[in-house]
Write a protein that holds these residues in place. Structure first.
Motif, short mmCIF file in Angstrom:
data_model
loop_
_atom_site.label_atom_id
_atom_site.label_comp_id
_atom_site.label_asym_id
_atom_site.label_seq_id
_atom_site.Cartn_x
_atom_site.Cartn_y
_atom_site.Cartn_z
N TRP A 124 0.82 -1.16 0.05
CA TRP A 124 -0.17 -0.17 -0.07
C TRP A 124 1.00 1.22 -0.02
O TRP A 124 2.07 1.06 0.30
CB TRP A 124 -0.97 -0.02 1.26
CG TRP A 124 -1.99 -1.18 1.26
CD1 TRP A 124 -1.47 -2.49 2.10
CD2 TRP A 124 -3.00 -1.47 0.64
NE1 TRP A 124 -2.67 -3.23 1.63
CE2 TRP A 124 -3.55 -2.78 1.10
CE3 TRP A 124 -3.91 -0.44 0.01
CZ2 TRP A 124 -5.06 -3.15 0.56
CZ3 TRP A 124 -5.17 -0.96 -0.35
CH2 TRP A 124 -5.54 -2.20 -0.16
N PRO A 125 0.30 2.42 -0.12
CA PRO A 125 1.20 3.61 -0.14
C PRO A 125 1.77 3.53 0.90
O PRO A 125 1.15 3.85 1.91
CB PRO A 125 0.08 4.55 -0.42
CG PRO A 125 -1.03 4.05 -1.31
CD PRO A 125 -1.05 2.65 -0.72
N PRO A 126 2.89 3.87 0.98
CA PRO A 126 3.78 4.01 2.42
C PRO A 126 3.96 5.24 3.20
O PRO A 126 4.21 6.27 2.38
CB PRO A 126 5.10 3.20 2.17
CG PRO A 126 5.29 3.84 0.88
CD PRO A 126 3.90 3.71 0.08
N ASN A 127 3.64 5.17 4.34
CA ASN A 127 3.76 6.35 5.22
C ASN A 127 4.45 6.09 6.45
O ASN A 127 3.69 5.65 7.56
CB ASN A 127 2.58 7.21 5.31
CG ASN A 127 1.90 7.89 4.36
OD1 ASN A 127 2.41 8.96 3.97
ND2 ASN A 127 1.20 7.27 3.58
N THR A 128 5.93 5.95 6.64
CA THR A 128 6.46 5.40 7.76
C THR A 128 7.42 6.42 8.32
O THR A 128 8.20 7.04 7.87
CB THR A 128 7.21 3.88 6.94
OG1 THR A 128 8.22 4.52 6.10
CG2 THR A 128 6.51 3.00 6.30
N PHE A 129 7.45 6.06 9.67
CA PHE A 129 8.60 6.72 10.42
C PHE A 129 9.45 5.80 10.99
O PHE A 129 9.21 4.51 11.49
CB PHE A 129 7.61 7.20 11.73
CG PHE A 129 6.68 8.26 11.48
CD1 PHE A 129 6.96 9.67 11.55
CD2 PHE A 129 5.28 7.84 10.99
CE1 PHE A 129 5.87 10.63 11.43
CE2 PHE A 129 4.33 8.85 10.99
CZ PHE A 129 4.64 10.22 10.90
#
Length: 337
Positions: A101-106
């Motif tokens: 899925w579209p990644p949004n990672t810290f």
């Protein structure tokens, strides 16, 4: 450790049997671990509108891979994307299918030789619910007691491919401004459309968190992407200003190869080559011999855009100019014939 969930949005209705309990929360933020970090600096880059040549997102990804940062949290993409526009990808891992899925990672790194640690955010500009998306990022800032935010971007500009990539930007914090060689600005007169970088920048300032933004200026007539010269320019400034100690030699080699390939591509098209030479001649006429040194009017224009969220300049007008130049060249050839 079990993943923690936090909410910046909807509350589920309680059933009659649960009316005395606290309301259940549905979370967009999933915290997988909470390492002890010292006054971390959050560095963010977003794929999408504010990422010309993928220079900003690639720079954050380079730091992540070089330091082997550990993931600490992610934003669930479900409520923020139209998956008919940005479709999930089917991948194979050890022969097994999975959905990406579209990644949004810290991710985080303890930097022992510095006084504060680093959190990296690799995101994709969302389609929906921008206020909730930004509030989710601010929740990470509060949870990990972030001491400052550096937002990276890349914009299309009338720059020469043969010159060093110019880095512009501004900071609301004197220390960040000094370390990164940026102007200290707190107000902007820009009015117009903005991207997620602009929304996040305003929210960070409103939350009272010191912040800075840095932008790589990418030649608008270069079609190749990613552009490692842009990423290298951003990383050079970060590496020297923040004393990260990153080894950039392999990226420098890649950028040199990229520049050679771009030059070869341009020379195969005489019209574009002539236009590129005109852009370089115009740059030479300005007092622009050192990287990052630009005339006052252009500095005001770029820095005001950076303060307001670094809205992209009107690339369409530059494309129109290029097309007009090409038409003139064809017209000259026709009259010569």
């Amino acid at each position: 450790m079990l993943a923690a969930t936090r909410r910046t949005g909807r509350i589920l209705p309680a059933s009659a049997t649960e009316e005395r309990k606290a309301p259940a929360l549905v979370s967009d933020l999933r915290i997988s671990q909470q390492p002890a970090l010292r006054r971390p600096l959050l560095i963010a880059g977003f794929a999408g509108w504010n990422d010309a040549g993928e220079a900003a997102s690639s720079a954050v990804r380079f730091i992540h891979r070089r330091w082997r940062c550990e993931a600490i949290a992610e934003i669930d993409p479900e409520n923020f994307y139209d998956f008919t526009q940005m479709r999930p990808q089917v991948r194979l891992r050890n022969g097994e299918r999975f959905i990406e899925w579209p990644p949004n990672t810290f991710s985080a790194k303890r930097v022992d030789h510095l006084e504060r640690d680093v959190i990296l955010f690799q995101g994709v500009e969302p389609h929906l619910a921008w206020k909730t998306y930004v509030e989710t990022i601010l929740e990470v800032c509060r949870t990990f007691e972030v001491s400052g935010v550096l937002i990276l971007g890349a914009l299309l500009s009338e720059a020469s491919h043969a010159r060093p990539v110019r880095v512009s930007g501004s900071a609301t914090d004197p220390e960040l401004a000094r370390m990164l060689g940026l102007d200290e600005r707190s107000r902007s007169t820009y009015q117009g459309p903005t991207g997620i970088v602009g929304i996040l920048s305003q929210a960070v300032k409103d939350a009272g968190i010191p912040m800075a933004s840095m932008w790589a200026n990418i030649p608008f007539y270069i079609q190749r992407s990613p552009n490692p010269k842009g990423s290298l320019a951003l990383l050079d400034r970060i590496n020297s200003g923040l004393d990260f100690g990153l080894t950039l030699h392999d990226l420098e080699v890649f950028a040199a190869r990229f520049e050679a390939q771009v030059a070869a591509d341009i020379e195969t098209n005489p019209e574009v080559a002539e236009y590129a030479r005109r852009v370089m001649d115009d740059a030479d006429d300005e007092d622009d011999e050192e990287e990052g040194i630009i005339d006052d009017d252009l500095r005001d224009e770029i820095d005001e855009a950076a303060d307001a969220g670094a809205e992209l300049p009107d690339a369409a007008s530059m494309v129109d100019e290029l097309e007009r130049f090409l038409r003139e060249q064809r017209g000259d050839r026709g009259s010569d014939a």
